[in-house]
Design a protein around this motif. Structure first.
Motif, mmCIF file in Angstrom:
data_model
loop_
_atom_site.group_PDB
_atom_site.id
_atom_site.type_symbol
_atom_site.label_atom_id
_atom_site.label_comp_id
_atom_site.label_asym_id
_atom_site.label_seq_id
_atom_site.Cartn_x
_atom_site.Cartn_y
_atom_site.Cartn_z
ATOM 1 N N GLN A 210 12.699 -36.489 59.537
ATOM 2 C CA GLN A 210 13.643 -36.808 60.598
ATOM 3 C C GLN A 210 13.826 -35.573 61.472
ATOM 4 N N VAL A 211 14.295 -35.796 62.685
ATOM 5 C CA VAL A 211 14.439 -34.710 63.651
ATOM 6 C C VAL A 211 15.859 -34.679 64.182
ATOM 7 N N TRP A 212 16.430 -33.479 64.213
ATOM 8 C CA TRP A 212 17.777 -33.279 64.739
ATOM 9 C C TRP A 212 17.711 -32.241 65.861
ATOM 10 N N LYS A 213 18.645 -32.354 66.769
ATOM 11 C CA LYS A 213 18.671 -31.433 67.901
ATOM 12 C C LYS A 213 20.015 -30.732 67.981
ATOM 13 N N VAL A 214 19.938 -29.416 68.188
ATOM 14 C CA VAL A 214 21.116 -28.594 68.480
ATOM 15 C C VAL A 214 20.874 -27.995 69.857
ATOM 16 N N GLN A 215 21.798 -28.211 70.779
ATOM 17 C CA GLN A 215 21.651 -27.650 72.112
ATOM 18 C C GLN A 215 22.341 -26.300 72.158
ATOM 19 N N VAL A 216 21.569 -25.248 72.387
ATOM 20 C CA VAL A 216 22.094 -23.881 72.392
ATOM 21 C C VAL A 216 22.073 -23.399 73.839
ATOM 22 N N GLY A 217 23.134 -23.726 74.583
ATOM 23 C CA GLY A 217 23.127 -23.414 76.004
ATOM 24 C C GLY A 217 22.011 -24.181 76.689
ATOM 25 N N ARG A 218 21.076 -23.471 77.304
ATOM 26 C CA ARG A 218 19.936 -24.105 77.979
ATOM 27 C C ARG A 218 18.776 -24.387 77.029
ATOM 28 N N VAL A 219 18.843 -23.855 75.815
ATOM 29 C CA VAL A 219 17.706 -23.910 74.887
ATOM 30 C C VAL A 219 17.898 -25.010 73.854
ATOM 31 N N PRO A 220 16.924 -25.921 73.722
ATOM 32 C CA PRO A 220 17.008 -26.916 72.638
ATOM 33 C C PRO A 220 16.453 -26.345 71.334
ATOM 34 N N LEU A 221 17.122 -26.641 70.249
ATOM 35 C CA LEU A 221 16.660 -26.270 68.913
ATOM 36 C C LEU A 221 16.442 -27.554 68.133
ATOM 37 N N TYR A 222 15.213 -27.760 67.642
ATOM 38 C CA TYR A 222 14.887 -28.954 66.868
ATOM 39 C C TYR A 222 14.750 -28.580 65.396
ATOM 40 N N LEU A 223 15.383 -29.387 64.548
ATOM 41 C CA LEU A 223 15.418 -29.108 63.113
ATOM 42 C C LEU A 223 14.862 -30.306 62.348
ATOM 43 N N LEU A 224 13.941 -30.045 61.440
ATOM 44 C CA LEU A 224 13.283 -31.087 60.655
ATOM 45 C C LEU A 224 13.979 -31.263 59.309
ATOM 46 N N ASP A 225 13.988 -32.500 58.827
ATOM 47 C CA ASP A 225 14.760 -32.845 57.637
ATOM 48 C C ASP A 225 13.971 -33.887 56.844
ATOM 49 N N THR A 226 13.769 -33.654 55.535
ATOM 50 C CA THR A 226 13.005 -34.592 54.703
ATOM 51 C C THR A 226 13.885 -35.642 54.026
ATOM 52 N N ASN A 227 15.181 -35.636 54.287
ATOM 53 C CA ASN A 227 16.094 -36.578 53.629
ATOM 54 C C ASN A 227 15.965 -37.965 54.266
ATOM 55 N N HIS A 228 14.827 -38.603 54.020
ATOM 56 C CA HIS A 228 14.511 -39.913 54.594
ATOM 57 C C HIS A 228 14.267 -40.893 53.448
ATOM 58 N N ALA A 229 14.778 -42.111 53.601
ATOM 59 C CA ALA A 229 14.690 -43.102 52.521
ATOM 60 C C ALA A 229 13.240 -43.442 52.171
ATOM 61 N N GLY A 230 12.316 -43.213 53.082
ATOM 62 C CA GLY A 230 10.918 -43.523 52.812
ATOM 63 C C GLY A 230 10.204 -42.490 51.977
ATOM 64 N N ASN A 231 10.866 -41.380 51.639
ATOM 65 C CA ASN A 231 10.248 -40.324 50.829
ATOM 66 C C ASN A 231 10.618 -40.472 49.366
ATOM 67 N N ILE A 232 9.691 -40.126 48.479
ATOM 68 C CA ILE A 232 10.026 -40.089 47.054
ATOM 69 C C ILE A 232 10.990 -38.927 46.810
ATOM 70 N N GLY A 233 11.637 -38.928 45.670
ATOM 71 C CA GLY A 233 12.705 -37.975 45.381
ATOM 72 C C GLY A 233 12.354 -36.521 45.596
#
Length: 862
Positions: A210-233
């Protein structure tokens, strides 16, 4: 656990006139803008503190009545209008930022900055310490400067651990879950309005990210996350904790960051021309860039594509000792990369060789080694650290003199507006050029600190010390209550510390080389210093030990136990759970920031930089940034930069502890307590002003990020674009040249060198000629250099300098098997002494970033 049949997203119900509060809250520009923070605090001061300075959570908890009251408050609405106007001016896409003024327009970000952690604000617990805070400050200054930069990282469900101490003073860890629904992050959706998903191979599994976005002023920061129901434990749990788990978890996190990060940017339509690894954790992105280019350009093999891509990879090294490198056994490499080396057209051994380390007896796969092999530029984070790194990595460049090993240095800095107190910022606004907020790296910006009245400067600093003491008392009281301490001991917490005493801070990661307990080597003498009736001193400690670092935990325990002794009880405190909030109180309130690592094991350090802008002074070992910053007029040095062998460490601790005691007794304490008739410590204030004048223009991320831009990002971008746009024609020509040179370099030889005369006087000419057999190469393919310098006692050239020799002609005796050319140089010496000369040959091409990086070098034989 009960699994829900449905989920809903409950959001704040803001009145229309307050709707822009949501926009302000989701852009972290508020975290470095005192005016915006004051606006949110004004809604409900207690709730602001309760939520950990989190405007998203604040808006979720505040009552509708309070919001309605705010809409009816003309003063609040005027404040909101003012903040929105400033925000709009800052975010205006046509604003004349530093980048636009100097380097023109851009459509999309072309610089991708990768880091394992980001310390942006206290409410977003996605960091552990200095590396993350530096990454956060990097993004903030990139925003202020208007750089076309995008950040990439991971989002951790539990972040780094929450520290607390048990009744025996021993560190314990808990891992509270981050509630991202109530934090300034937003899930990234695809064109259908569904969560954007990135897929990456993890061993035999396919991980959905999954992908999350944090807006840091003019700069976008994208953060990846494996906590997805389609993944094994085991895959779903990968991004639970920062720096948690075993080696298998770590390598998988780093695959997600590097490979997943590049795939994410491609999905977003961002094709970076420069990729920056902040430490080696993200080194896998170099492999993914190569794989992608090979797939898009049939006919290019791995080595050719790697040579193109490396021109725009930048690697920042943060580790000053081999023990700190990220290494993995080959079993883990085989488990996770077999599919990839097949796609890259490599054998198993060839892939292993990309990261094979031969240092300190190790034979492991090292991500930093691979990062260096696949980057066109590398740097340390202070001048001393650059030198240490060149020594550490010379084994990779065996024919290169140590001082020319291709590792430069960009000294770290701090984002001033994130760390300066509102009181000190107000002083700067009144007395300095307004450019202190936007052009803080200009020395003239800070000249007017002398205009600040001593009384105002001192009173502003004293107020912050008072707040620090009050904060420390409340925190110590809460710590004691949580440990179940006796009521009498809890009540005594109200009296710890004194807001008028000389206050010294020590806060950092509790690694053994940082020597947090050096102060207590002679406890009797330390007690006398603390309790001196005419010049008492107090210490505030904070910091975390890594969960597996038991020696670091013992250091914390020793400090806590020492603080419980009657002679130390009111003068030493340890504040639990060191984070951005604790750090801000400390750097804004202490008089002295103490740092005493074993030189040269501190790569840079940035905590001490933060006190510069808050009226504090530094006392430190001459290591990291302080080796550059120290001047007797601006602070104190412990020792003179000595370095000790392993068997001398106990002696080193004794010597440097004595030096620290002497410095406190004879220099620091008298300077602090010597007051003029008006009660002001004039000498001390003069040091504060000198520190600001000399250090403030340099040790900030405005200067640091601009240096990265001008020395690394922009040259790398131009090289990569010239190679790959509008098509790959030039790139293919370059790699064809590179292949020709590499495969024929063994035939290059320097036949002879003549130096005339061998005895000369000052300012007389000396002529150097060299005859070079180029084999099948041409003179335009090489750079012939004169390497010269003074000689040591063994007639070796010391820290030589280079001059490019001029081409003369082809040797008339050349044959089909002997392609000899003559090169020459004429120079003069203006001083006397014995000098040495050598000649060397390097590859030369207009698209080659750094010929030293090729490891192709031929020397004359002495």
């Amino acid at each position: 656990m009960i699994k829900p049949v449905a989920t809903v997203d409950v959001r704040p119900n803001l009145p229309p006139s307050l709707e822009r509060l949501r926009e302000l809250a989701y852009n972290l520009r508020w975290s470095w803008d005192h005016e915006t923070i004051a606006l949110f605090r004004r809604l409900d001061r207690d709730l602001w503190e309760q939520t950990g300075s989190n405007p998203i959570w604040l808006l979720g908890l505040i009552s509708q009545d309070a919001l309605q009251t705010a809409t009816e408050d003309e003063s609040f609405m005027a404040h909101l209008d003012r903040v929105c106007a400033q925000f709009d001016a800052y975010m205006d896409p046509n604003s004349r930022t530093w980048y636009r003024r100097n380097h023109g327009e851009f459509d999309k970000p072309y610089i991708a900055y990768f880091s394992m952690e980001y310390g942006l604000t206290e409410c977003l617990r996605n960091y552990s310490g200095g590396l993350g805070v530096l990454s956060g400050d990097h993004l903030k200054s990139a925003s202020d400067l208007g750089l076309p930069l995008v950040g990439v990282g991971l989002l951790y469900e539990e972040g780094y651990f929450h520290q607390y101490l048990n009744a025996d003073g021993y560190q314990q860890q808990s891992y509270p879950i981050n509630d991202y629904a109530n934090q300034p992050v937003q899930m990234v959706l695809d064109e259908k309005g569904q969560p954007l998903i990135i897929e990456v191979a993890i061993a035999q599994h396919t991980a959905k990210l999954q992908v999350w976005k944090v807006q840091v002023g003019r700069v976008p920061l994208y953060l990846l996350d494996t906590n997805h129901a389609g993944n094994i434990g085991e895959i779903r749990d990968l991004t639970d904790r920062l720096y948690g788990g075993d080696k298998r978890v770590r390598i998988r996190q780093e695959i997600v960051l590097g490979i997943g990060g590049i795939r994410l940017l491609q999905k977003l339509g961002i094709r970076p021309t420069v990729c920056h690894m902040n430490e080696g954790h993200s080194a896998c992105f170099a492999l993914e860039r190569i794989r992608t280019m090979m797939k898009e350009n049939a006919g290019l093999d791995f080595w050719q594509t790697a040579e193109i891509c490396r021109q725009s990879n930048v690697y920042t090294i943060h580790t000053p000792v081999p023990a700190g490198l990220e290494r993995f056994g080959y079993d883990l490499i085989d488990e996770h990369f077999a599919y990839l080396w097949a796609e890259l057209g490599l054998t198993r051994e060839q892939f292993h060789d990309l990261g094979r380390e031969h240092m300190g007896g190790f034979d492991l796969f090292s991500l930093p080694v691979m990062a260096l092999r696949l980057s066109g530029a590398a740097n340390g984070v202070s001048q001393l650290h650059g030198s240490v790194s060149r020594t550490m990595w010379q084994w990779m460049f065996p024919d290169v003199p140590e001082h020319e090993v291709p590792v430069g240095a960009v000294t770290n800095g701090i984002h001033i507006q994130s760390w300066v107190s509102s009181e000190m910022a107000g002083l700067f606004d009144r007395y300095l050029d307004p450019a202190w907020r936007t052009e803080s790296d200009k020395p003239e910006t800070w000249w007017d600190v002398d205009r600040i009245p001593d009384a105002e400067l001192w009173r502003s600093h004293e107020r912050r010390r008072e707040r620090l003491v009050s904060y420390a008392r409340d925190k110590v009281r809460a710590q004691l209550e949580s440990r179940g301490a006796p009521r009498a001991e809890i009540e005594r917490a109200k009296e710890v510390l004194n807001p008028e005493r000389l206050t010294i801070g020590f806060a950092r990661r509790f690694a053994t080389y940082k020597r947090a307990t050096l102060l207590f080597r002679d406890k009797e003498r330390m007690a006398d210093i603390l309790n001196n009736p005419t010049g008492p001193v107090q210490f505030i400690f904070a910091g975390k030990a890594h969960p597996h670092d038991h020696l670091g935990k013992e250091l914390i325990k020793e400090i806590v136990k020492t603080a419980e002794l009657p002679e130390f009880r009111n003068s030493i405190v340890f504040l639990e759970n060191y984070d951005i909030s604790v750090a801000r109180y400390m750097v804004q309130g202490v008089d002295i920031w103490l740092n005493n690592p074993r030189r040269p094991q501190e790569a840079s350090g940035t905590s001490g930089m933060k006190v510069i802008y808050n009226g504090g002074l530094n006392a430190s070992i001459l290591d990291g940034w302080w080796a550059e910053g120290y001047d007797p007029a601006v602070g104190w040095a412990i020792g003179s930069g000595e370095e000790y062998e392993q068997e001398q460490l106990d002696m080193q601790d004794f010597i440097e502890a004595q030096a620290l005691y002497n410095m406190l007794e004879k220099d620091i304490i008298p300077a602090f307590y010597t007051r003029a008739r008006d009660g002001l410590p004039r000498e001390w204030i003069a040091r504060i002003k000198a520190s600001m004048r000399k250090l403030a223009p340099f040790f900030n991320t405005y200067r640091m990020v601009r240096e990265y831009a001008e020395e690394y990002y922009i040259p790398s971008h131009r090289r990569f674009v010239s190679l790959t746009q509008p098509d790959m024609t030039r790139a293919k020509e370059y790699v064809g040249w590179h292949k020709k040179v590499t495969s024929n370099w063994g035939k290059v030889a320097i036949e002879r060198v003549e130096v005339e005369p061998e005895l000369l006087k000052v300012n007389e000419e000396i002529h150097v000629r060299a005859w070079v057999d180029l084999g099948v190469l041409e003179p335009k393919d090489v750079l012939v250099q004169l390497y010269y310098g003074t000689l040591d006692s063994r007639d070796q050239i010391v820290a030589g300098e280079t001059l490019d020799m001029e081409y003369c002609c082809a040797d008339q005796k050349a044959t089909a098997t002997r392609n000899v050319h003559e090169f020459f140089y004429t120079l003069r010496y203006s001083t006397t002494g014995k000098r040495g000369f050598a000649v060397r040959v390097l590859p030369s091409h207009e698209d080659l970033a750094n010929p030293i990086m090729t490891n192709l070098i031929t020397w004359s034989r002495g």
